[in-house]
Design a protein around this motif. Structure first.
Motif, PDB file in Angstrom:
ATOM      1  N   ASN A 179     -29.728  40.834 -26.251  1.00 28.45           N
ATOM      2  CA  ASN A 179     -31.096  41.382 -26.246  1.00 28.45           C
ATOM      3  C   ASN A 179     -32.139  40.265 -26.226  1.00 28.45           C
ATOM      4  N   VAL A 180     -31.948  39.323 -25.310  1.00 26.17           N
ATOM      5  CA  VAL A 180     -32.845  38.164 -25.238  1.00 26.17           C
ATOM      6  C   VAL A 180     -33.611  38.088 -23.916  1.00 26.17           C
ATOM      7  N   LYS A 181     -33.459  39.071 -23.058  1.00 25.90           N
ATOM      8  CA  LYS A 181     -34.079  38.986 -21.734  1.00 25.90           C
ATOM      9  C   LYS A 181     -35.596  38.874 -21.806  1.00 25.90           C
ATOM     10  N   ASP A 182     -36.181  39.446 -22.877  1.00 25.62           N
ATOM     11  CA  ASP A 182     -37.642  39.412 -22.975  1.00 25.62           C
ATOM     12  C   ASP A 182     -38.188  38.018 -23.262  1.00 25.62           C
ATOM     13  N   LEU A 183     -37.305  37.052 -23.562  1.00 25.16           N
ATOM     14  CA  LEU A 183     -37.747  35.680 -23.825  1.00 25.16           C
ATOM     15  C   LEU A 183     -38.024  34.901 -22.540  1.00 25.16           C
ATOM     16  N   THR A 184     -37.620  35.453 -21.398  1.00 22.82           N
ATOM     17  CA  THR A 184     -37.773  34.702 -20.151  1.00 22.82           C
ATOM     18  C   THR A 184     -39.231  34.429 -19.813  1.00 22.82           C
ATOM     19  N   ASN A 185     -40.126  35.342 -20.130  1.00 22.51           N
ATOM     20  CA  ASN A 185     -41.543  35.114 -19.829  1.00 22.51           C
ATOM     21  C   ASN A 185     -42.079  33.897 -20.569  1.00 22.51           C
ATOM     22  N   THR A 186     -41.640  33.716 -21.807  1.00 16.19           N
ATOM     23  CA  THR A 186     -42.048  32.533 -22.572  1.00 16.19           C
ATOM     24  C   THR A 186     -41.570  31.259 -21.879  1.00 16.19           C
ATOM     25  N   LEU A 187     -40.358  31.279 -21.365  1.00 14.34           N
ATOM     26  CA  LEU A 187     -39.796  30.091 -20.717  1.00 14.34           C
ATOM     27  C   LEU A 187     -40.558  29.745 -19.449  1.00 14.34           C
ATOM     28  N   PHE A 188     -40.974  30.753 -18.707  1.00 12.08           N
ATOM     29  CA  PHE A 188     -41.776  30.486 -17.500  1.00 12.08           C
ATOM     30  C   PHE A 188     -43.127  29.885 -17.883  1.00 12.08           C
ATOM     31  N   GLN A 189     -43.721  30.391 -18.939  1.00 15.66           N
ATOM     32  CA  GLN A 189     -45.020  29.872 -19.380  1.00 15.66           C
ATOM     33  C   GLN A 189     -44.937  28.406 -19.797  1.00 15.66           C
ATOM     34  N   TYR A 190     -43.762  27.991 -20.269  1.00 10.14           N
ATOM     35  CA  TYR A 190     -43.588  26.611 -20.721  1.00 10.14           C
ATOM     36  C   TYR A 190     -42.932  25.711 -19.673  1.00 10.14           C
ATOM     37  N   GLY A 191     -42.897  26.158 -18.412  1.00 12.61           N
ATOM     38  CA  GLY A 191     -42.506  25.239 -17.350  1.00 12.61           C
ATOM     39  C   GLY A 191     -41.302  25.564 -16.521  1.00 12.61           C
ATOM     40  N   ALA A 192     -40.481  26.532 -16.921  1.00 15.38           N
ATOM     41  CA  ALA A 192     -39.267  26.841 -16.158  1.00 15.38           C
ATOM     42  C   ALA A 192     -39.609  27.539 -14.840  1.00 15.38           C
ATOM     43  N   ASP A 193     -38.875  27.187 -13.783  1.00 11.29           N
ATOM     44  CA  ASP A 193     -38.999  27.875 -12.493  1.00 11.29           C
ATOM     45  C   ASP A 193     -38.038  29.045 -12.392  1.00 11.29           C
TER      46      ASP A 193
ATOM     47  N   LYS B  68     -42.685  16.385 -26.028  1.00 11.32           N
ATOM     48  CA  LYS B  68     -43.843  17.253 -26.161  1.00 11.32           C
ATOM     49  C   LYS B  68     -43.700  18.486 -25.263  1.00 11.32           C
ATOM     50  N   ALA B  69     -43.883  19.647 -25.853  1.00 13.68           N
ATOM     51  CA  ALA B  69     -43.898  20.869 -25.051  1.00 13.68           C
ATOM     52  C   ALA B  69     -45.183  20.921 -24.233  1.00 13.68           C
ATOM     53  N   LEU B  70     -45.106  21.516 -23.066  1.00 19.09           N
ATOM     54  CA  LEU B  70     -46.300  21.700 -22.252  1.00 19.09           C
ATOM     55  C   LEU B  70     -47.200  22.769 -22.875  1.00 19.09           C
ATOM     56  N   ALA B  71     -48.459  22.722 -22.587  1.00 19.43           N
ATOM     57  CA  ALA B  71     -49.349  23.809 -22.980  1.00 19.43           C
ATOM     58  C   ALA B  71     -48.929  25.051 -22.204  1.00 19.43           C
ATOM     59  N   PRO B  72     -48.750  26.190 -22.867  1.00 22.01           N
ATOM     60  CA  PRO B  72     -48.293  27.390 -22.153  1.00 22.01           C
ATOM     61  C   PRO B  72     -49.292  27.840 -21.097  1.00 22.01           C
ATOM     62  N   GLU B  73     -48.755  28.329 -19.989  1.00 17.78           N
ATOM     63  CA  GLU B  73     -49.580  28.817 -18.884  1.00 17.78           C
ATOM     64  C   GLU B  73     -49.412  30.327 -18.780  1.00 17.78           C
ATOM     65  N   PRO B  74     -50.293  31.092 -19.431  1.00 16.67           N
ATOM     66  CA  PRO B  74     -50.155  32.556 -19.424  1.00 16.67           C
ATOM     67  C   PRO B  74     -50.101  33.110 -18.009  1.00 16.67           C
ATOM     68  N   GLY B  75     -49.204  34.064 -17.818  1.00 18.03           N
ATOM     69  CA  GLY B  75     -49.097  34.707 -16.515  1.00 18.03           C
ATOM     70  C   GLY B  75     -48.190  33.993 -15.535  1.00 18.03           C
ATOM     71  N   ARG B  76     -47.732  32.792 -15.875  1.00 18.60           N
ATOM     72  CA  ARG B  76     -46.834  32.071 -14.962  1.00 18.60           C
ATOM     73  C   ARG B  76     -45.507  32.826 -14.873  1.00 18.60           C
ATOM     74  N   ARG B  77     -44.974  32.933 -13.686  1.00 18.40           N
ATOM     75  CA  ARG B  77     -43.753  33.693 -13.460  1.00 18.40           C
ATOM     76  C   ARG B  77     -42.701  32.834 -12.754  1.00 18.40           C
ATOM     77  N   GLY B  78     -41.461  33.300 -12.829  1.00 17.02           N
ATOM     78  CA  GLY B  78     -40.369  32.608 -12.172  1.00 17.02           C
ATOM     79  C   GLY B  78     -39.271  33.595 -11.835  1.00 17.02           C
ATOM     80  N   GLN B  79     -38.116  33.076 -11.481  1.00 17.61           N
ATOM     81  CA  GLN B  79     -36.992  33.920 -11.058  1.00 17.61           C
ATOM     82  C   GLN B  79     -35.987  34.076 -12.191  1.00 17.61           C
ATOM     83  N   VAL B  80     -35.598  35.303 -12.459  1.00 16.88           N
ATOM     84  CA  VAL B  80     -34.566  35.599 -13.451  1.00 16.88           C
ATOM     85  C   VAL B  80     -33.263  35.906 -12.725  1.00 16.88           C
TER      86      VAL B  80
END
Length: 341
Positions: free
Chosen positions: A50-64, A170-182
């Motif tokens: 039940n961790v799929k909802d964490l993907t949006n956080t990962l995209f905001q912090y730089g993941a493609d 250092k973590a990047l500043a989060p970028e709200p709304g950034r999206r990527g591929q799951v």
């Protein structure tokens, strides 16, 4: 092995209590820099239940891209199923670099994966870089008791892997709304095939925050002479609401438990305020606290190396200086309470 087949930078995403571990966000920041330098994508590999909802956080912090293994078999960390998933994904998608946090989970998993994939692993790194042309990961860590920095290369095997200490990137500043591929993956391992079971999870409770999460740390060293003298750290910490840390000498003398040790063979910390009391400032200790926002050192030796690292230094007897600080802080706190009464 055809090294040209391997592309991309991956970060193992550690999650606890349905939240992403801070070290994983820090590694996404470091991984973003490596991926950009190489001109490749940055991906996270997220394993749990039940961790799929964490993907949006990962995209905001730089993941493609995020590879997700979400199943009941991953509800609690166990080496075997997690290793099976990571190894399966690495063989399928062939990342060139893979980073893990140097936590108890990250160290356990990385060593198991490295063994199964027959590749190299550099442990407890404090610096990362990559050659943009060759793709060689330059993983650096303290060596020979912290007296030198060793940069380790893995020239013939892939993926190149490293565990990285929490709080050094250092973590990047989060970028709200950034999206990527799951990319959702399925594991072929069944529960019956797993040789270990989690029977109970016992959580440690403490009045003060963990050292790596504390805003204020009071740390003591051999200059406090004995276990009774070390109590000064607890007294000052009580007034400030701080956590207590120690040098290796204080730990080895038995004045405090090992999990309070700060430095190369202990915890890396970055508090807002760090008190170094009776600590000489050997490089082995300094590498674990040098990124603190404000360092205040108290030592009776004016030539102690700690004075080359601190922002403010007090040359004097800790048994006189610390009680005076405690009294001053108590008075200041009392005045503040009166003003807000």
């Amino acid at each position: 092995m055809n090294l040209d087949e391997f592309k991309g930078v991956w970060v193992f995403i550690e999650q606890r209590d349905r939240g992403v571990a801070p070290v994983s966000l820090e590694l996404l920041g470091a991984g973003r820099a490596l991926a950009d330098k190489r001109g490749v994508e940055l991906a996270g590999i997220l394993i749990g239940h039940n961790v799929k909802d964490l993907t949006n956080t990962l995209f905001q912090y730089g993941a493609d891209k995020v590879y997700v293994y979400d199943a009941p078999i991953f509800s609690q960390y166990r080496t075997e199923p997690y290793m099976h998933a990571v190894v399966e994904a690495c063989r399928k998608y062939k990342p060139e670099i893979m980073l893990y946090g140097a936590t108890s989970t990250g160290k356990d998993l990385a060593s198991a994966v490295a063994t199964d994939l027959a590749t190299g692993l550099t442990a407890d790194c404090t610096m990362l870089d990559v050659d943009p042309e060759t793709g060689l990961l330059e993983a650096s860590r303290p060596a020979f008791g912290g007296n030198i920095m060793a940069t380790i290369l893995c020239k013939k095997h892939r993926p190149q892997m490293a565990t990285v200490r929490p709080k050094v990137m250092k973590a990047l500043a989060p970028e709200p709304g950034r999206r990527g591929q799951v990319v959702e993956e399925q594991i072929t391992l069944t529960e019956d095939e797993v040789r270990t079971k989690v029977l109970e999870v016992v959580r440690e409770t403490t009045k003060r925050p963990r050292l790596d999460e504390a805003d204020i740390i009071v740390a003591g060293g051999k200059g406090l002479k004995d276990a009774e003298g070390f109590q000064l750290c607890y007294k000052l910490a009580e007034v400030l609401g701080a956590s207590v840390g120690a040098s290796r000498d204080a730990v080895e003398a038995g004045w405090i438990d090992h999990h309070h040790q700060i430095g190369q063979t202990g915890v890396t910390v970055t508090p807002k305020i760090y008190f170094a009391i009776g600590i000489s400032g050997a490089i082995q200790h300094v590498v674990g606290m040098q990124n603190s926002e404000l360092i205040i050192a108290i030592n009776n030796d004016p030539n102690a190396p700690i004075f080359q690292t601190c922002h403010y230094g007090i040359v004097g007897d800790a048994f006189e200086v610390v009680p005076a600080l405690i009294a001053a802080f108590k008075e200041a706190l009392y005045r503040e309470e009166v003003q807000h009464a």
